[in-house]
Write a protein that holds these residues in place. Structure first.
Motif, PDB file in Angstrom:
ATOM      1  N   UNK A 199      46.821   3.369  12.906  1.00 43.16           N
ATOM      2  CA  UNK A 199      48.277   3.444  12.822  1.00 43.16           C
ATOM      3  C   UNK A 199      48.924   3.637  14.191  1.00 43.16           C
ATOM      4  N   UNK A 200      50.061   2.996  14.384  1.00 38.10           N
ATOM      5  CA  UNK A 200      50.891   3.237  15.564  1.00 38.10           C
ATOM      6  C   UNK A 200      51.756   4.437  15.228  1.00 38.10           C
ATOM      7  N   UNK A 201      51.360   5.619  15.694  1.00 38.55           N
ATOM      8  CA  UNK A 201      51.955   6.862  15.193  1.00 38.55           C
ATOM      9  C   UNK A 201      53.040   7.392  16.124  1.00 38.55           C
ATOM     10  N   UNK A 202      54.065   7.956  15.509  1.00 39.79           N
ATOM     11  CA  UNK A 202      55.134   8.666  16.227  1.00 39.79           C
ATOM     12  C   UNK A 202      55.637   7.884  17.432  1.00 39.79           C
ATOM     13  N   UNK A 203      55.880   6.590  17.241  1.00 42.36           N
ATOM     14  CA  UNK A 203      56.316   5.720  18.326  1.00 42.36           C
ATOM     15  C   UNK A 203      57.480   4.847  17.868  1.00 42.36           C
ATOM     16  N   UNK A 204      58.252   4.369  18.848  1.00 45.61           N
ATOM     17  CA  UNK A 204      59.334   3.435  18.544  1.00 45.61           C
ATOM     18  C   UNK A 204      58.778   2.029  18.348  1.00 45.61           C
ATOM     19  N   UNK A 205      59.187   1.369  17.298  1.00 42.77           N
ATOM     20  CA  UNK A 205      58.844  -0.029  17.058  1.00 42.77           C
ATOM     21  C   UNK A 205      60.138  -0.768  16.734  1.00 42.77           C
ATOM     22  N   UNK A 206      60.214  -2.014  17.183  1.00 44.42           N
ATOM     23  CA  UNK A 206      61.391  -2.816  16.875  1.00 44.42           C
ATOM     24  C   UNK A 206      60.976  -3.962  15.968  1.00 44.42           C
ATOM     25  N   UNK A 207      61.686  -4.122  14.869  1.00 42.12           N
ATOM     26  CA  UNK A 207      61.359  -5.124  13.861  1.00 42.12           C
ATOM     27  C   UNK A 207      62.503  -6.125  13.749  1.00 42.12           C
TER      28      UNK A 207
END
Length: 352
Positions: free
Chosen positions: A37-45
């Motif tokens: 998992x990409x945890x506790x991070x900002x992701x842009x969708x």
């Protein structure tokens, strides 16, 4: 480059009094290239709604900047992001199929990577009611909804040794041959069909949405029974010591091995499957959302019973004094210790 490998989207029905709420709830898990998992991070969708086909006209597109939780999970509402093109409120949900295209930059930037495109098989009731009102004239909304319900059909041709299946959505027939010495019985689930060719030692599944038959061989000395749930199927190859699952969403088979001295029984709950390997002292769960098997070890002196509800599972390790829970939404195990002198029973409370 990190990618979004596993997706879950939830279409919900809205209750409305004055106006139609403009949004569709969406939930997803961001995983990196190693499957973590990409945890506790900002992701842009970037989300795009396409008309009629997976490569159709873009009706609406928007972006969301979200922060994942410690399990890599994030939530958003389609229709309430930063608009790229189109107007969400003007989408006509009553005509043509609608597809959701998902792209993501797991660093939170704007270098988007295509994740995939999925057909929306359910439309929010209130939105559909609004669009039908403009296209159906005096038609009754209940009539419109009934007309969009579907039933697939199948039968066994015992003389030509074929099973025929008809998909209403595709308006087409498809057939699967079987061994002349087999006498297959159909197992049905949510528009899909499965049967056991006990002479050729194969389980066949027809996917009503794709119109495709797929098969999974098993050991000739096994005599599997097929379990079903929401269009998915599973069986136990007791000779090769494997549990096989078919996931309708992906059209793929997966398997999980178990100790040869165990004799597990599967528990099916809302697409997910669990079983106890009593010889290796592990409980295994297959999560149809992520397509992954995961396990939880327990004390060798415990004899746990698995409880399943709405895709989630729980069991009591009475020797280590712990209750274990598998969360079907995020695919993780958690535990809670209790006093060694207690003998707790697990109580479930399903939610709507």
């Amino acid at each position: 480059m990190k990618k979004l490998y596993r997706l879950s989207f939830l279409i919900i029905s809205f209750c409305t009094f004055a106006q139609v709420p403009q949004g569709i709830s969406y939930q997803a898990i961001a995983l990196n290239g190693s499957g973590s998992p990409v945890v506790s991070s900002n992701v842009r969708v970037r989300l795009s709604l396409l008309d009629n086909t997976a490569t159709g006209t873009v009706l609406f597109s928007e972006t969301h900047l979200k922060t994942t939780n410690p399990q890599g999970l994030f939530n958003l509402t389609i229709g309430q992001g930063t608009t790229v093109s189109g107007v969400f409120a003007t989408i006509n949900w009553g005509t043509n199929a609608k597809f959701l295209k998902v792209e993501m930059d797991a660093t939170g930037g704007t270098t988007f990577v295509l994740v995939g495109t999925t057909q929306l098989l359910t439309v929010p009731y209130a939105m559909y009611a609004a669009s039908v009102g403009s296209i159906a004239g005096n038609a009754n909304i209940n009539d419109e909804i009934v007309e969009n319900k579907s039933t697939n059909f199948a039968f066994v041709d015992s003389s030509d040794y074929k099973v025929y299946a008809y998909s209403i959505a595709l308006a087409s027939w498809s057939s699967q041959a079987f061994n002349q010495f087999a006498s297959p019985a159909l197992v049905v689930s949510n528009g899909n069909f499965a049967f056991n060719d006990s002479s050729d030692n194969k389980i066949y599944v027809f996917n009503g949405k794709t119109g495709i038959w797929s098969s999974q061989p098993y050991n000739q000395f096994a005599s599997p029974s097929i379990s079903q749930s929401n269009g998915n199927f599973s069986f136990n190859d007791s000779s090769d010591n494997k549990i096989y699952t078919y996931t309708a969403k992906t059209g793929a088979w997966t398997s999980q091995s178990y100790n040869q001295f165990a004799s597990p029984s599967t528990i099916v709950s809302n697409n997910n499957i669990a079983f106890n390997d009593s010889s290796d002292n592990k409980v295994y769960v297959y999560n149809a959302l992520t397509g992954v098997w995961s396990s939880q070890a327990y004390n060798q002196f415990a004899s746990p019973t698995i409880t399943g509800s709405n895709g989630n599972f729980a069991f009591n390790d009475s020797s280590d004094n712990k209750i274990y829970i598998f969360n079907g939404k995020n695919g993780t195990w958690t535990s809670q210790s209790y006093n060694q002198f207690a003998s707790p029973s697990i109580t479930t409370s399903p939610t709507n």
